[in-house]
Write an enzyme that holds these catalytic residues in place. Structure first.
Site, short mmCIF file in Angstrom:
data_model
loop_
_atom_site.label_atom_id
_atom_site.label_comp_id
_atom_site.label_asym_id
_atom_site.label_seq_id
_atom_site.Cartn_x
_atom_site.Cartn_y
_atom_site.Cartn_z
N CYS A 116 7.15 18.81 -0.89
CA CYS A 116 6.43 18.85 -2.17
C CYS A 116 5.99 20.26 -2.58
CB CYS A 116 5.20 17.95 -2.11
SG CYS A 116 5.62 16.21 -2.00
N HIS A 256 -0.41 19.84 -7.38
CA HIS A 256 0.60 18.83 -7.05
C HIS A 256 -0.07 17.46 -7.16
CE1 HIS A 256 3.65 16.54 -5.15
NE2 HIS A 256 2.99 16.36 -4.03
N ASN A 286 3.76 10.34 -7.76
CA ASN A 286 4.16 11.58 -7.10
C ASN A 286 5.66 11.77 -7.28
OD1 ASN A 286 4.80 13.65 -5.37
ND2 ASN A 286 3.70 12.81 -3.60
O1 UT7 Z 1 3.02 14.60 -1.59
C1 UT7 Z 1 3.24 14.75 -0.21
C2 UT7 Z 1 2.01 14.65 0.57
N1 UT7 Z 1 1.52 13.30 0.60
C3 UT7 Z 1 0.23 13.05 0.39
O2 UT7 Z 1 -0.52 13.94 0.09
C4 UT7 Z 1 -0.24 11.63 0.59
C5 UT7 Z 1 -1.52 11.61 1.36
N2 UT7 Z 1 -1.99 10.28 1.71
C6 UT7 Z 1 -2.49 9.43 0.78
O3 UT7 Z 1 -2.50 9.72 -0.40
C7 UT7 Z 1 -3.11 8.14 1.25
O4 UT7 Z 1 -3.23 8.18 2.65
C8 UT7 Z 1 -2.32 6.86 0.85
C9 UT7 Z 1 -2.45 6.66 -0.65
C10 UT7 Z 1 -0.87 7.01 1.24
C11 UT7 Z 1 -2.93 5.65 1.55
O5 UT7 Z 1 -4.31 5.54 1.24
P1 UT7 Z 1 -5.38 5.36 2.42
O6 UT7 Z 1 -6.67 5.24 1.76
O7 UT7 Z 1 -5.19 6.51 3.37
O8 UT7 Z 1 -4.96 3.98 3.05
P2 UT7 Z 1 -4.55 3.66 4.56
O9 UT7 Z 1 -3.18 4.14 4.83
O10 UT7 Z 1 -5.64 4.11 5.46
O11 UT7 Z 1 -4.57 2.09 4.54
C12 UT7 Z 1 -5.79 1.35 4.36
C13 UT7 Z 1 -5.45 -0.12 4.28
C14 UT7 Z 1 -4.53 -0.61 5.40
O12 UT7 Z 1 -4.91 -1.94 5.72
P3 UT7 Z 1 -5.81 -2.25 6.99
O13 UT7 Z 1 -5.05 -1.71 8.17
O14 UT7 Z 1 -7.10 -1.53 6.75
O15 UT7 Z 1 -5.93 -3.73 6.96
C15 UT7 Z 1 -3.17 -0.64 4.76
O16 UT7 Z 1 -2.30 -1.57 5.35
O17 UT7 Z 1 -4.73 -0.38 3.06
C16 UT7 Z 1 -3.51 -1.08 3.36
N3 UT7 Z 1 -2.53 -0.69 2.36
C17 UT7 Z 1 -2.40 -1.32 1.18
N4 UT7 Z 1 -3.07 -2.37 0.66
C18 UT7 Z 1 -2.72 -2.76 -0.58
C19 UT7 Z 1 -1.60 0.31 2.43
N5 UT7 Z 1 -0.89 0.33 1.28
C20 UT7 Z 1 -1.37 -0.67 0.51
C21 UT7 Z 1 -1.04 -1.13 -0.79
N6 UT7 Z 1 -1.73 -2.17 -1.27
N7 UT7 Z 1 -0.07 -0.57 -1.55
#
Ligand code: UT7
Length: 336
Positions: A116, A256, A286
């Site tokens: 990115c 970004h 993104n």
């Molecule tokens: O551009 C390149 C660089 N990339 C980035 O900068 C991305 C950086 N990361 C992020 O933006 C975030 O980590 C995400 C948006 C990818 C994820 O958000 P998060 O707040 O970190 O969520 P998480 O991965 O900690 O997941 C929390 C919960 C999980 O469930 P449990 O284990 O707590 O039951 C996931 O399974 O949310 C669940 N989850 C979802 N639930 C509903 C993950 N994706 C989804 C979804 N809908 N789409």
């Protein structure tokens, strides 16, 4: 040292017509509009549909628009760099394909890939050719068809990404505008958290890699978030300090667009009001190397000559960095 600087003299963007909304994603995977909106800020993203359509097709739209707006003939272009993680094919470079499709014949062209962060790395690379005095018209196009490597059964990644392309023209100037400073970083140990497992030389494509869905984006969201939120803000503040810029001096932050929470945290650390931050993640998601030039394109009519602009990115690798530039012209160039 040359007193030439490289200034952006035009920008044009393109997003494909098809819009994938959060409501449609709710029918595809176990997710909700509420989760996507609060965790990422994204409402919809554009997707390139159609057999045989690739990254170059979107880039061609952006580059053709740019040539028109800047009254440039394709044969006047000296160099074209394509920033992409989703090339049309492993080789030749997508930049070569774009050049052929738009009739750029007197230039050399190549791709760059630093996930990115590629667009900002490519912008500085291009600026060095311009500052040498030997290259008068250089195009940098950021283009990614992220839908081609997105697993639409994986709710953790498929809600994030979209497709787009946008291109800028760089030309030499002796005025006090253009690219002033940059600071870039890489930490390859971060690769474990964000990568594509198969399709490269370590693990070439096979029936097994396809069955294991290893040609899609693999992302451990939380560690990537943690590094992104710290490093993007740190490097943006670093570029301010290096150039004695206060938050009042800065007219625009162009971040970004990976996650609204990362953008907000960066703006807060820089002491910037939200009205100085270009944010369109809600409509595009993104788009990897499309994000920063697409913002410049959408805000072009509000930009003024002499505006102090900071570009900041964080991506896989890990890679991250910031550029300080002074905008070189007033308002939108009409697409005559
Ligand atoms: O551009 C390149 C660089 N990339 C980035 O900068 C991305 C950086 N990361 C992020 O933006 C975030 O980590 C995400 C948006 C990818 C994820 O958000 P998060 O707040 O970190 O969520 P998480 O991965 O900690 O997941 C929390 C919960 C999980 O469930 P449990 O284990 O707590 O039951 C996931 O399974 O949310 C669940 N989850 C979802 N639930 C509903 C993950 N994706 C989804 C979804 N809908 N789409």
């Amino acid at each position: 040292m040359s007193d030439l600087k490289a200034a952006i003299t035009g920008v044009h963007g393109y997003a494909p017509d098809y819009i994938l909304t959060n409501a449609e994603l709710e029918t595809m995977v176990d997710t909700t509009d509420e989760w996507i909106t609060t965790r990422t800020g994204i409402k919809e993203r554009h997707i390139l549909k159609g057999e045989g359509k690739g990254t170059s097709d979107m880039a061609v739209e952006a580059v053709n628009g740019l040539l028109k707006k800047t009254n440039t003939k394709p044969e006047e272009v000296d160099l074209l760099i394509c920033a992409t993680v989703t090339p049309d094919m492993q080789f030749p470079a997508t930049a070569n394909i774009i050049s052929d499709k738009v009739g750029i014949k007197n230039a050399f062209s190549f791709d760059m890939n630093a996930a990115c962060s590629t667009f900002i790395y490519a912008l500085v690379t291009a600026s060095k050719y311009v500052e040498s005095g030997e290259y008068k018209k250089v195009i940098v196009v950021g283009a990614d068809k992220m839908s081609s490597i997105t697993d639409y059964t994986d709710r953790a990644t498929c809600v994030i990404f979209g497709d787009a392309a946008a291109a800028v023209m760089l030309e030499p100037t002796t005025e006090n505008v253009g690219i002033i400073d940059h600071k870039f970083y890489t930490d390859g140990s971060g690769r474990v958290h964000l990568h594509q497992k198969a399709g490269g030389s370590v693990k070439p494509a096979s029936h097994e890699t396809v069955d294991a869905r290893e040609h899609y984006i693999y992302q451990e969201g939380q560690p990537v978030f943690k590094f992104a939120v710290t490093n993007m803000a740190d490097v943006a503040v670093e570029i301010m300090k290096r150039n004695n810029l206060t938050s009042d001096d800065i007219n625009w932050l162009v971040p970004h667009q990976a996650n609204l929470r990362i953008i907000d945290a960066t703006a807060r650390r820089m002491g910037l009001d939200k009205n100085k931050v270009m944010i369109n993640i809600q409509r595009y998601g993104n788009t990897t190397n499309g994000t920063i030039p697409m913002c410049l394109y959408e805000w072009e009519d509000q930009l003024k000559k002499g505006d102090n602009v900071v570009l900041a990115a964080f991506g896989g690798g890990f890679t991250w960095g910031a550029i300080y530039l002074k905008w070189a012209y007033d308002g939108s160039k009409t697409n005559s």
